[in-house]
Design an enzyme around this catalytic site. Sequence first.
Site, PDB file in Angstrom:
ATOM      1  CB  VAL A  50      -1.250  -0.019   1.347  1.00  0.00           C
ATOM      2  CG1 VAL A  50      -2.064  -1.064   0.928  1.00  0.00           C
ATOM      3  CG2 VAL A  50      -0.307   0.032   2.590  1.00  0.00           C
ATOM      4  CG  ASP A  51      -0.841   4.758  -1.457  1.00  0.00           C
ATOM      5  OD1 ASP A  51      -1.781   4.508  -0.374  1.00  0.00           O
ATOM      6  OD2 ASP A  51      -1.651   5.268  -2.545  1.00  0.00           O
ATOM      7  CG  LEU A  52       2.861   7.560   2.295  1.00  0.00           C
ATOM      8  CD1 LEU A  52       3.466   9.035   2.149  1.00  0.00           C
ATOM      9  CD2 LEU A  52       3.548   6.898   3.388  1.00  0.00           C
ATOM     10  CB  ILE A  77      -5.246   3.077  -1.405  1.00  0.00           C
ATOM     11  CG1 ILE A  77      -6.231   3.733  -0.764  1.00  0.00           C
ATOM     12  CG2 ILE A  77      -5.701   2.757  -2.607  1.00  0.00           C
ATOM     13  CD1 ILE A  77      -6.713   5.081  -1.264  1.00  0.00           C
TER      14      ILE A  77
END
Length: 129
Positions: free
Chosen positions: A14-16, A19
């Site tokens: 996931v990203d920050l 997601i």
Amino acid sequence: MIHRWPIRVYYEDVDLAGIVYYANYLRFIERARSEMVREAGIDQAVMRADGLVFAVRRVEADYLRPARYDDRLEVETRMGTVSRARFTMLQTVRRDGEPLLEAVVEVVCMDLEGRPRRIPEAVRAMAGT
């Protein structure tokens, strides 16, 4: 033949915002394709020893909804069209039956020098051709 492969979303995926980073879907669907081929009895290490490999030529992906950290997903893979030296695989990533990503992946068969080669019969059998 329809193949289903479960996957869980890990923190590394996931990203920050929590997601799934878009490129990681490509990793998910690659693994599902590899598992489908393996379960069909096709040993890609033996193929390589015989001088043949598969390579992705094209991916068309529609990102429909986001997956998030710790989601349980399922990648559904089925064969599309098959020609002499290429075939397509249709893939959907779902969460609880809801489609998150739909992809069409075109795969080619080639020799170790990159020249096109005929699709093995075992792959044709997966497609029913």
